[in-house]
Design a protein around this motif. Structure first.
Motif, PDB file in Angstrom:
ATOM      1  N   TYR A 213       0.302  -0.485   1.579  1.00 57.88           N
ATOM      2  CA  TYR A 213      -0.528  -0.061   2.704  1.00 57.88           C
ATOM      3  C   TYR A 213      -1.944  -0.656   2.626  1.00 57.88           C
ATOM      4  O   TYR A 213      -2.577  -0.643   1.567  1.00 57.88           O
ATOM      5  CB  TYR A 213      -0.609   1.466   2.738  1.00 57.88           C
ATOM      6  N   SER A 215      -5.513  -0.121   4.441  1.00 57.76           N
ATOM      7  CA  SER A 215      -6.236   0.780   5.357  1.00 57.76           C
ATOM      8  C   SER A 215      -7.296   0.021   6.141  1.00 57.76           C
ATOM      9  O   SER A 215      -7.652  -1.106   5.815  1.00 57.76           O
ATOM     10  CB  SER A 215      -6.892   1.897   4.567  1.00 57.76           C
ATOM     11  N   SER A 217     -10.409   0.774   6.270  1.00 61.84           N
ATOM     12  CA  SER A 217     -11.603   0.611   5.436  1.00 61.84           C
ATOM     13  C   SER A 217     -11.488  -0.661   4.612  1.00 61.84           C
ATOM     14  O   SER A 217     -12.467  -1.388   4.438  1.00 61.84           O
ATOM     15  CB  SER A 217     -11.759   1.802   4.496  1.00 61.84           C
ATOM     16  N   ASP A 261       0.447   2.208  -4.174  1.00 62.92           N
ATOM     17  CA  ASP A 261       1.096   1.980  -2.878  1.00 62.92           C
ATOM     18  C   ASP A 261       0.075   1.600  -1.811  1.00 62.92           C
ATOM     19  O   ASP A 261       0.373   1.545  -0.637  1.00 62.92           O
ATOM     20  CB  ASP A 261       1.886   3.216  -2.440  1.00 62.92           C
ATOM     21  N   HIS A 262      -1.141   1.416  -2.219  1.00 61.86           N
ATOM     22  CA  HIS A 262      -2.156   0.980  -1.257  1.00 61.86           C
ATOM     23  C   HIS A 262      -3.150   0.037  -1.935  1.00 61.86           C
ATOM     24  O   HIS A 262      -3.296   0.056  -3.153  1.00 61.86           O
ATOM     25  CB  HIS A 262      -2.894   2.180  -0.664  1.00 61.86           C
ATOM     26  N   VAL A 263      -3.810  -0.740  -1.107  1.00 64.96           N
ATOM     27  CA  VAL A 263      -4.737  -1.734  -1.646  1.00 64.96           C
ATOM     28  C   VAL A 263      -6.113  -1.109  -1.725  1.00 64.96           C
ATOM     29  O   VAL A 263      -6.543  -0.401  -0.808  1.00 64.96           O
ATOM     30  CB  VAL A 263      -4.774  -2.983  -0.737  1.00 64.96           C
ATOM     31  N   ILE A 264      -6.821  -1.366  -2.806  1.00 67.58           N
ATOM     32  CA  ILE A 264      -8.219  -0.938  -2.890  1.00 67.58           C
ATOM     33  C   ILE A 264      -9.087  -2.169  -3.094  1.00 67.58           C
ATOM     34  O   ILE A 264      -8.589  -3.241  -3.465  1.00 67.58           O
ATOM     35  CB  ILE A 264      -8.439   0.095  -4.023  1.00 67.58           C
ATOM     36  N   PRO A 265     -10.376  -2.042  -2.832  1.00 68.34           N
ATOM     37  CA  PRO A 265     -11.246  -3.221  -2.924  1.00 68.34           C
ATOM     38  C   PRO A 265     -11.166  -3.927  -4.267  1.00 68.34           C
ATOM     39  O   PRO A 265     -11.320  -5.143  -4.333  1.00 68.34           O
ATOM     40  CB  PRO A 265     -12.646  -2.645  -2.691  1.00 68.34           C
ATOM     41  N   GLU A 266     -10.900  -3.175  -5.324  1.00 66.28           N
ATOM     42  CA  GLU A 266     -10.807  -3.804  -6.644  1.00 66.28           C
ATOM     43  C   GLU A 266      -9.709  -4.859  -6.661  1.00 66.28           C
ATOM     44  O   GLU A 266      -9.835  -5.882  -7.349  1.00 66.28           O
ATOM     45  CB  GLU A 266     -10.533  -2.740  -7.709  1.00 66.28           C
ATOM     46  N   GLN A 269     -11.041  -7.925  -5.156  1.00 71.24           N
ATOM     47  CA  GLN A 269     -11.998  -8.565  -6.063  1.00 71.24           C
ATOM     48  C   GLN A 269     -11.273  -9.302  -7.177  1.00 71.24           C
ATOM     49  O   GLN A 269     -11.727 -10.354  -7.630  1.00 71.24           O
ATOM     50  CB  GLN A 269     -12.942  -7.511  -6.639  1.00 71.24           C
TER      51      GLN A 269
END
Lengths: 302, 673
Positions: A213, A215, A217, A261-266, A269
């Motif tokens: 996923y 988001s 953001s 299950d989701h992408v984060i900014p890290e 990076q």
């Protein structure tokens, strides 16, 4: 899912010592269905890495050593007249495989380079009005040698863009190197390891990666990076929409490797230097590209 | 920069400009020669078609002669390029023609700035409330045009729409409103107009003249323009008592009556007063003359009851030192019962009996018969009034022309006329019979506006009457018009005329609805005059005094203005500097609180740092709270980035809501040491 990917990484780690990050990046690249460019000096384990990945993923492996007299037909295959059938018969080239290692791609003439790059994009070969589909999955892992540029044809930016990631391997740390020296080198062990997954599993991993996923953001952050790269005075040209898409897909794969299950900014990076490094061309000859990419990461707020 | 200025604006830019200039030129329709707005219409249409059909712009060989032709036409129309009317007309024509070479961003910016200036010029002609409202619309359009011209090159990210431009322009004007109000209230006022306006600015003002020839008041009677408004503090006197005194005419020469020369120095006539005073306030429209209209008869005891800067003439006419060129307001105090000039000096008597010899023989003959009949002065007056009443004299605003012997012609031949015919022939008759007499001009009556409880006195209420001097009674007002048309005095001019006579629409008695509407409108206008246009130094000082509870010097106002502006600026800059980004997202708000708490103990998040990364770093630095910090970071990260657990939006919200509540709680509980 995480078990499988962990197993793959662990197996690859046994062969290529102390390069977990590079293995993960390469794996992420393949899971995101992208082609990989490895740029480093000779003897750093480029070929071993490519071979290991193919082996662990249970893929068919072919290797082409690119030279200046290599012709497109040497890579793609050629139609030969068959006297028995009175027809031309197509003899497939080494490109008809799952993983193609294009060693020292910058040694070949632009004609051959572009023939390969076309195949990379289309995943099919067209010769004499007949089209031959390549086996799926199809990856190209190309290597190139950055230092000795005599008699090479550097890949132009437009063709570099075809590779999802570019990674470098660098020298191993002392502990890994000691271990390496104690053994007989990775090549021998290659024969010992078995495939961790089969084609089907690989395909389902690729599908799962696409479903990670993303988001709004995160897309904001991603677009912030794209925007900054286009406005910054450090770069000749900003990141293309294709690069943006690549960033997203790579980050998804990276998130999957981390078991999320989701992408984060890290995630973004982590993969950004590999995805953007070969696409952004620095304006200045004095400071390196990686410095500017680090700066880009610092400038864009999460 | 240059290349940006050369960019072509979007299609709305020219529309905004044309619309707002259209409004302005419509306002000027009543004040400039008709061909000026007409030329704008032509050039605007031309420019519109250029924009619409992609026609070529006119070349220099066409624009240059046009410019000269415009200048010359102004010169021919106004006889000059200077003065208010001529220079504004020149500006108007040049702006209209400049449309034809307005194509790039730079051109539009120049044009908008010019148009701002041009639009404000209308205030040199009129300051009516509806004009000011219309100006606001024009300014709005110009601001939108400026925005439109500046936007299109700035970014292609926002597609140009007139809605966005209108919204922004409206917002800007709204934001400017408080500043406008502060400036209006606090900008130091100078008595009179701020700058000198060229002489021709007063040309259009109408009012009583210093001389009278039969026919001159006629011009005023057809004008429904307001001469002045009078507000009574007590009850309003009856209509037949409302004689507003203007110039007093002594000197007869042919059909012309004039005032006494200022060089003749006569003592002010004595005044004895009886009964109650009538107090009132007059708001006088500018008429470019010195007279201040006063109700008969103004008290001068003590002398400071006169308006400021006013003096009284020997015949009790009140004049100001300067011509009345702005709307002024003054108080008056009148005695309705009085005795004026108990003694008549020799000089005055000779002036009051002056007649040019050898004119109007029939009139002189009639006067002589009365004198020969040994009639007293009172009887002579009555005889004259009886003559006016009994003989078929008719009150009309369209009298026939009079011959060489005007009084004879009027009294014995035409017998048709209005106040000035009756007043002048009556005074002539009196003087011929040896009764000292003079003509008083001014206004008579007035219309009560129930909406504001004040009287409106129009130019059509202009009137002339007579005063005769009688032994023991002094100067006595005799209105020969009332003998002919009593209703003129009792209830106004409209009733005294037959229907076929021309009269301004609003003075007529029919159309009661229209009338009522008009009166309400006049009340609004009166308020505008009193409180906006009439906001002068005096009112400003009074207002500040009541606000600050102490006396304010004129110079202090400037300081107050500066102080208020500085405070406003500081306030605005504080707001701007403080809230660079306004965060409305409750999730982000909660997280910011968390960051604030951490920053108090010296752990700061880099802007580029990921939430989880920062959580790990913070947990390392604050090992005591590592678990809380990591939980909060993970929770925030998952709210921000994770897929909502259910797909239905409604449940989603609840889900996210619960997570948000949890996040808030955790952050609240977190106490770092």
């Amino acid at each position: 899912m995480k078990n499988i990917t962990d197993e793959i990484i662990a197996k690859a780690n046994e062969i290529i010592l102390g390069k977990e990050l590079q293995i993960k990046l390469a794996l992420a690249c393949l899971l995101a269905k992208g082609h990989l460019l490895i740029e480093d000096l000779p003897g750093m384990g480029k070929t071993t890495l490519a071979h290991t990945l193919a082996q662990v993923l249970g893929l068919q492996f072919q290797r082409v050593q690119f030279t200046s007299d290599l012709l497109p037909a040497d890579v793609l295959g050629v139609s030969v007249y068959d006297r028995n059938t009175a027809n031309f018969k197509f003899h497939p080239g080494p490109v008809f495989t799952n993983v193609l290692l294009a060693d020292e791609i910058n040694r070949a003439t632009p004609k051959t380079q572009s023939a390969l790059l076309e195949v990379m994009e289309e995943a099919q070969v067209t010769i004499d009005a007949s089209t031959y589909a390549l086996p799926q999955p199809f990856f190209v892992i190309a290597t190139q040698n950055p230092s000795s540029q005599i008699g090479t044809f550097a890949l132009p930016e437009s063709q570099l863009d075809r590779f999802l990631m570019r990674i470098t391997l660098n020298y191993p740390d002392t502990a890994s190197e000691r271990k390496l020296l104690q053994s007989n080198g990775g090549r021998d062990q290659l024969k010992k390891i078995s495939a961790a997954i089969d084609h089907k599993q690989l395909q389902s991993l690729q599908t799962a990666s696409q479903e990670i996923y993303v988001s709004d953001s995160l897309l904001d952050y991603l677009q912030g990076i794209l925007q900054y790269s286009r406005q910054s005075s450090h770069f000749n040209a900003g990141l293309s929409p294709r690069a943006g898409l690549g960033l997203k897909q790579s980050a998804q794969a990276w998130a999957m490797l981390a078991g999320r299950d989701h992408v984060i900014p890290e995630d973004v990076q982590a993969i950004l230097p590999s995805v953007a490094g070969h696409r952004l061309v620095s304006n200045s000859t004095f400071s390196s590209n990686s410095e500017h990419i680090a700066q880009l990461l610092k400038a864009v707020a999460v | 920069m240059t290349s940006q200025l050369k960019l072509q604006p979007n299609q709305f830019t020219i529309h905004w400009l044309l619309i707002s200039l259209g409004i302005t030129f419509t306002l000027f329709l009543f004040h400039l020669s008709n061909w000026v707005p007409a030329s704008f219409a032509v050039f605007a249409l031309w420019r519109y078609l250029i924009a619409k059909n992609n026609w070529p712009y006119p070349k220099l060989w066409l624009r240059l002669p046009l410019t000269f032709a415009g200048g010359i036409t102004v010169l021919v129309t106004y006889g000059s390029l200077f003065g208010r009317d001529a220079s504004v007309a020149l500006l108007a024509v040049m702006i209209a023609m400049k449309l034809l070479e307005t194509r790039t961003k730079r051109d539009f910016i120049v044009m908008v700035l010019l148009s701002y200036f041009f639009t404000v010029n209308i205030l040199l002609f009129t300051q009516a409330i509806w004009v000011c409202l219309a100006i606001l619309f024009a300014l709005f359009g110009l601001t939108a045009c400026l925005i439109s011209a500046s936007r299109q090159s700035a970014s292609s990210k926002h597609p140009a729409t007139w809605r966005v431009e209108a919204k922004l322009a409206g917002k800007l004007l709204m934001q400017a409103t408080p500043i406008m109000l502060v400036l209006f209230v606090l900008f130091p006022r100078i008595p009179g107009p701020i700058w000198g306006i060229p002489q021709d600015a007063y040309r259009g003002m109408s009012g009583l003249s210093d001389s009278m020839e039969p026919g001159s008041i006629n011009q005023l009677s057809l004008s429904s323009k307001v001469a002045f408004r009078a507000e009574f503090k007590s009850t309003i006197p009856a209509n037949n008592q409302l004689y507003w005194r203007g110039p007093v005419l002594w000197h007869q020469e042919g059909r012309r009556w004039t005032m006494t020369s200022d060089k003749i120095n006569l003592p002010t006539e004595s005044l004895e007063t009886f009964g109650e005073t009538s107090n009132y306030i007059i708001t006088l429209e500018p008429h470019n003359r010195n007279w201040l209209l006063m109700l008969d008869l103004q008290d001068t005891n003590p002398p400071d009851t006169l308006p400021e800067d006013a003096t009284i003439k020997h015949d009790r006419q009140v004049v100001s030192k300067q011509p009345v060129r702005t709307r002024i307001r003054y108080e008056g105090r009148a005695y309705l019962q009085y005795k004026l000039a108990s003694k008549l000096g020799d000089h005055e008597r000779s002036l009051a009996l002056q007649l040019i010899e050898d004119e109007n023989p029939k009139t002189r003959q009639l006067a002589n018969t009365w004198v020969n009949q040994q009639k007293s002065h009172v009887e002579i007056i009555q005889a004259a009034l009886i003559m006016f009443r009994d003989q078929p004299f008719i009150y009309t605003l369209a009298p026939p022309l009079l011959g060489n012997q005007p009084v004879d012609d009027f009294l014995f031949n035409t017998k048709r006329g209005f106040c000035e015919h009756y007043a002048s022939s009556f005074v002539y008759l009196m003087r011929a019979a040896g009764v000292p007499a003079r003509i008083v001009t001014g206004y008579q009556g007035g219309e009560l506006n129930p909406s504001g409880n004040y009287l409106i006195i129009r130019q059509s209420d202009a009137h002339a009457w007579a005063e005769v001097w009688l032994q023991d009674q002094g100067w006595v007002r005799v209105d020969p018009t009332s003998a002919v048309a009593p209703s003129r005095i009792e209830s106004g001019i409209s009733t005294a005329l037959s229907d076929s006579d021309l009269l301004p629409l609003l003075s007529r008695q029919d159309y009661p609805m229209l009338k009522k509407l008009y009166l309400n409108w006049d009340a609004v206008n009166n308020g505008w005059n009193q409180w906006v246009l009439g906001y002068d130094q005096q009112k400003q000082l009074a207002l500040l005094k009541s606000l600050l509870h102490r006396d304010i010097a004129w110079a202090d106002i400037g300081l107050i203005l500066m102080a208020v502006i500085i405070v406003l600026m500081l306030l605005i800059s504080y707001i701007l500097l403080r809230n660079t980004v306004v965060i409305t997202d409750p999730v982000k708000k909660a997280y910011l609180k968390f960051l604030k708490k951490l920053s108090h103990v010296g752990v700061n998040k880099f802007q580029h740092e990921g939430v989880i990364d920062f959580g790990k770093r913070a947990a390392q630095q604050l090992p005591k709270h590592s678990s809380e910090i990591e939980v909060i970071s993970a929770l925030y990260s998952s709210i921000q980035y994770a897929k909502p657990t259910t797909t239905k939006t409604k449940e989603n919200r609840i889900d996210n809501h619960a997570a948000l509540q949890l996040l808030k709680q955790l952050i609240k509980k977190l106490t770092l040491t």
